[in-house]
Design an enzyme around this catalytic site. Structure first.
Site, short mmCIF file in Angstrom:
data_model
loop_
_atom_site.label_atom_id
_atom_site.label_comp_id
_atom_site.label_asym_id
_atom_site.label_seq_id
_atom_site.Cartn_x
_atom_site.Cartn_y
_atom_site.Cartn_z
N ASN A 65 84.72 32.61 25.38
CA ASN A 65 84.16 33.44 24.31
C ASN A 65 84.91 33.11 23.01
O ASN A 65 86.10 33.35 22.91
CB ASN A 65 84.34 34.91 24.71
N HIS A 103 75.34 35.16 21.93
CA HIS A 103 76.81 35.12 21.94
C HIS A 103 77.29 34.89 23.38
O HIS A 103 76.79 35.53 24.32
CB HIS A 103 77.35 36.44 21.38
N CYS A 107 82.37 39.36 16.88
CA CYS A 107 81.52 38.36 17.56
C CYS A 107 80.11 38.28 16.96
O CYS A 107 79.35 37.39 17.30
CB CYS A 107 81.44 38.66 19.04
N1 COA Z 1 92.60 37.46 37.42
C1 COA Z 1 92.69 38.11 38.58
N2 COA Z 1 92.50 39.42 38.69
C2 COA Z 1 92.20 40.09 37.59
C3 COA Z 1 92.09 39.48 36.34
C4 COA Z 1 92.31 38.10 36.28
N3 COA Z 1 92.22 37.40 35.12
N4 COA Z 1 91.80 40.42 35.41
C5 COA Z 1 91.70 41.59 36.04
N5 COA Z 1 91.95 41.40 37.37
C6 COA Z 1 91.95 42.40 38.42
C7 COA Z 1 92.27 43.79 37.93
O1 COA Z 1 93.67 43.97 37.86
C8 COA Z 1 91.62 44.65 38.98
O2 COA Z 1 92.45 44.68 40.10
P1 COA Z 1 92.61 46.04 40.97
O3 COA Z 1 91.22 46.32 41.49
O4 COA Z 1 93.58 45.65 42.01
O5 COA Z 1 93.06 47.06 40.01
C9 COA Z 1 90.39 43.86 39.37
O6 COA Z 1 90.63 42.50 38.95
C10 COA Z 1 89.12 44.36 38.72
O7 COA Z 1 89.38 44.54 37.33
P2 COA Z 1 88.28 45.08 36.38
O8 COA Z 1 88.81 45.11 34.98
O9 COA Z 1 87.69 46.35 36.94
O10 COA Z 1 87.21 43.91 36.50
P3 COA Z 1 85.71 43.89 36.09
O11 COA Z 1 84.90 43.66 37.30
O12 COA Z 1 85.33 45.00 35.16
O13 COA Z 1 85.65 42.55 35.23
C11 COA Z 1 85.61 41.76 32.97
C12 COA Z 1 86.43 42.44 34.04
C13 COA Z 1 86.45 41.68 31.72
C14 COA Z 1 85.25 40.36 33.46
C15 COA Z 1 84.29 42.56 32.71
O14 COA Z 1 84.59 43.92 32.52
C16 COA Z 1 83.54 42.05 31.53
O15 COA Z 1 83.07 40.93 31.52
N6 COA Z 1 83.39 42.87 30.47
C17 COA Z 1 82.79 42.42 29.22
C18 COA Z 1 83.89 41.86 28.38
C19 COA Z 1 83.38 41.01 27.25
O16 COA Z 1 82.53 40.19 27.44
N7 COA Z 1 83.98 41.22 26.08
C20 COA Z 1 83.69 40.48 24.91
C21 COA Z 1 82.44 40.97 24.28
S1 COA Z 1 82.28 40.30 22.71
#
Ligand code: COA
Length: 322
Positions: free
Chosen positions: A279, A249, A111
């Protein structure tokens, strides 16, 4: 001798996929995706290719800059999703746009790819070896997503953005930059996606797609990006409030909000395209910049901070006088 962006262009695939569309093929919802990320829809490639979108974005950037393909000395494409291992995407772009005199190559900084390309072009231009460069960030991430992993596949989109960069002997342009990598933490965002075809080696032929530890990537982004921006703005002898726009980004609206808060900068200085693009890795920054440029937001003399961050891990920031 200033290194200046003199034109921008972008290209998105025709097919738009909303969060509701995704909810029809996996267990997710518009509510979950939009509240956690700010993403509402993304463009996904069907017939479009990384090279084809790159070439189209390049044509638009050259038209915007008022330069011809014959004037391009250097083409750098930042991508992790080139259509083939070889030739490089940049070489395909060279052939497609007819930039006969250019030297062309790809770089992989995920990225941060467009930002690394900008800094490499700057280094070449400052030596006087080349005068005009075409830098591109382009991805078809949809082909390397694990579509059974709802926590990752909903975040990404496809597209390409380009900029024409020139050393013009004027003051201003690129004022300062910072870039870095942390290979030790690289596993938090990876995509092996290669199998060994050597008949002497017994190994799995299974392809492995994008895997991400979202929370670790989030922590990395909200600490490393403000630190890098702070360093770059200081190196440009400016204060945070002197920066008119922070074009970052586009990974997640929460990351943009957290960076704004850490830098004590109002959120409205952080333009957003992730709501309709998702993204797009290396393509995010140049697409955002092109949108800003075409809306007439960028005026001569404005100070613009750019930043990329992602797989590698990699990060990079720059301050430009437009
Ligand atoms: N739809 C519905 N539920 C979802 C889901 C989706 N697309 N993806 C995950 N979940 C669920 C999970 O299964 C979990 O359920 P559980 O609590 O029953 O186990 C719950 O949502 C929380 O999941 P979690 O992974 O802990 O969510 P989070 O609050 O950390 O959010 C991201 C996930 C990916 C949005 C967040 O971590 C993030 O933005 N990280 C940065 C990623 C990024 O930007 N990467 C690229 C950088 S270049």
């Amino acid at each position: 001798m200033g290194t200046r962006i003199i034109g921008t262009g972008s290209c998105l695939p025709e097919t738009v996929v909303t969060n509701d569309d995704l909810a029809k093929i996996m267990d997710t919802s518009d509510e979950w995706i939009s509240t956690r990320t700010g993403i509402r829809e993304r463009h996904l490639a069907k017939d479009e290719t990384t090279a084809g979108m790159s070439a189209e974005a390049a044509r638009r950037a050259m038209e915007n800059a008022g330069v011809t393909a014959q004037e391009i000395d250097l083409i750098i494409v930042g991508t992790v999703t080139a259509d083939q291992v070889t030739p490089a995407c940049a070489c395909e772009v060279q052939a497609e746009i007819g930039a006969d005199h250019a030297v062309a190559f790809d770089i992989n900084a995920a990225c941060s790819g467009f930002m690394f390309a900008l800094h490499i072009a700057h280094a070449y231009l400052q030596t006087g070896v080349y005068r005009t460069a075409l830098i591109i960030g382009a991805e078809t991430l949809s082909k390397i997503m694990d579509w059974s992993d709802r926590s990752t596949c909903v975040l990404f989109g496809d597209g390409a953005g380009a900029a024409v960069v020139r050393a013009d002997g004027q003051p201003g342009g690129l004022l300062a930059f910072d870039q870095g990598t942390d290979g030790v933490k690289g596993r938090v965002l990876s995509c092996p996606n290669r199998s060994n075809n050597n008949p002497l080696v017994e190994t799995s032929r299974e392809l492995k797609y994008v895997h991400m530890d979202g929370q670790e990537v989030y922590k990395f982004a909200v600490t490393q990006v403000p630190a890098s921006l702070q360093k770059t703005v200081e190196a440009a002898h400016l204060a945070m409030e002197d920066i008119d726009f922070y074009a970052l980004h586009q990974a997640n609206i929460r990351i943009l909000q957290a960076v704004a808060k850490r830098l004590k900068v109002p959120e409205d200085r952080f333009p957003v395209s992730l709501d309709h693009c998702g993204n797009i890795s290396a393509a995010s920054v140049p697409i955002l910049l092109d949108e800003m440029n075409r809306k007439g937001l960028l005026k001569p003399g404005m100070k613009i901070a750019l930043a990329g961050f992602g797989g590698g891990l990699t990060w990079a920031s720059a301050v430009l006088e437009w």
